[in-house]
Design an enzyme around this catalytic site. Structure first.
Site, short mmCIF file in Angstrom:
data_model
loop_
_atom_site.label_atom_id
_atom_site.label_comp_id
_atom_site.label_asym_id
_atom_site.label_seq_id
_atom_site.Cartn_x
_atom_site.Cartn_y
_atom_site.Cartn_z
N ARG A 16 51.38 -95.64 13.89
CA ARG A 16 51.26 -94.22 13.50
C ARG A 16 51.78 -93.99 12.06
NH1 ARG A 16 53.83 -90.05 11.24
NH2 ARG A 16 55.72 -90.55 12.39
N ASP A 17 53.07 -94.04 11.89
CA ASP A 17 53.66 -93.77 10.58
C ASP A 17 53.10 -94.74 9.54
OD1 ASP A 17 55.33 -93.68 8.34
OD2 ASP A 17 57.17 -93.44 9.47
N HIS A 210 63.48 -96.64 5.09
CA HIS A 210 62.44 -97.26 4.27
C HIS A 210 63.11 -98.18 3.26
CE1 HIS A 210 58.57 -94.87 4.99
NE2 HIS A 210 59.40 -94.52 5.94
N CYS A 241 54.50 -93.38 1.87
CA CYS A 241 54.53 -91.94 2.11
C CYS A 241 53.73 -91.25 1.02
CB CYS A 241 55.96 -91.41 2.14
SG CYS A 241 56.01 -89.65 2.52
N ASN A 250 57.91 -98.65 5.54
CA ASN A 250 59.05 -98.60 6.46
C ASN A 250 59.74 -99.96 6.45
OD1 ASN A 250 58.72 -95.99 8.17
ND2 ASN A 250 56.67 -96.83 8.06
MG MG Z 1 58.44 -93.77 7.80
#
Ligand code: MG
Length: 300
Positions: A16-17, A210, A241, A250
């Site tokens: 997801r992220d 991160h 991001c 991450n």
């Molecule tokens: Mg993240």
């Protein structure tokens, strides 16, 4: 000597992220293979996708199909991000075990992400969280830019703790504290958690680091010493991001697992099987993943 727990819980946020923040859209079959590969590697918590409006995040426009395609393993908690009631309806149909809601500490960052102020996001999430809990789901809250914001700079700890407390009061079973752009330092994390302990039940917290400036693992160690045992990471260090210029991925799950296993902290994860899953998705991204363990394995 620093305090280390016997085991930690790793929350895999790559599907997801991670994929949300990759430029290339990964085919649905490859996402299903990634999630199944992560579960096979021993990940017990996987954030699979996001039930946002498909046009807002095209990389994750197939959340329903991914959930329909994965092979559920007993003991694995499959979760998804949910922004609103329609998203929750879809998540319930998909049979998720947990939802997450996303907010942050600064209005500028939260507006850039979800087009509302922090206060409005909390107001909007309250009934959503209540409904999810009523339906028997677990609910995770995300507090992004908890240490620093790309627009506002360093963030006051008190303000971050206000948002965290609101999510806990709302009923969130866990709150993930995000260093979204990767600027937190070990000393800052120690001070943050010290203040958090005075105000909150820190056993409800997870940390989300991160590695933009190479401090992610050092921050994990400081958080372990403060009693935190739940950490977010992404296979191969997927992601970045888009609202945080210059933010790298991450913390890589392989790097976390490697550091923990050598320190006697169990994760339940088979690092070789994890690398297989990461390499599988990397083939679809058109770039090498930034995870250090994964990268060094390529070289010898
Ligand atoms: Mg993240």
């Amino acid at each position: 000597m620093m305090k280390l727990p016997e085991a930690i819980e790793v929350v895999e946020v790559g599907p997801r992220d991670g994929l949300q923040n990759e430029k290339t859209r990964v085919p649905t079959a490859a996402k299903i293979a990634l999630v199944d590969g992560l579960a096979a590697a021993g990940l017990r918590r996987i954030e699979v996708s996001s039930f946002v409006r498909p046009d807002t995040i095209p990389q994750l426009d197939d959340a329903d199909a991914v959930f329909a395609g994965i092979t559920r393993r007993p003991g694995v908690r499959y979760s998804a991000l949910v922004p609103n009631e329609i998203g929750l309806d879809r998540a319930l149909l998909a049979g998720v075990d947990e939802i997450s809601v996303f907010t942050g500490v600064t209005d500028s960052f939260v507006r850039a992400n979800i087009r509302m102020s922090v206060e409005d996001s909390l107001r909007r999430f309250a009934p959503l969280v209540a409904r999810a809990l009523d339906a028997g789901l677990l609910v995770r809250g995300y507090v992004s830019v908890a240490f620093g914001c790309p627009y506002d700079g360093e963030v006051a700890i008190g303000r971050a703790l206000d948002v965290t407390a609101s999510l806990i009061d709302m009923g969130c079973t866990e709150v993930s504290i995000g260093d979204t752009i990767g600027v937190a330092t070990p000393g800052q994390v120690a001070r943050w958690l010290d203040e958090a302990r005075r105000r909150l039940d820190t056993t409800r917290l997870a940390m989300h680091f991160h590695d933009t400036r190479g401090t992610a693992l050092a921050n994990v160690l400081v958080a372990l010493d403060a009693g935190i045992v739940v950490f977010d990471s992404a296979a191969g260090g997927l992601g970045g991001c888009p609202y945080a210029p210059g933010a790298s991925g991450n913390l890589a799950t392989e790097d976390l697992v490697w550091a923990m296993s050598g320190s006697g902290v169990a994760t339940g994860i088979d690092i070789d099987a994890l690398c297989v899953a990461s390499r599988g998705v990397a083939e679809h991204l058109g770039r090498e993943l930034p995870g250090r363990y994964l990268d060094s394995c390529r070289k010898y």
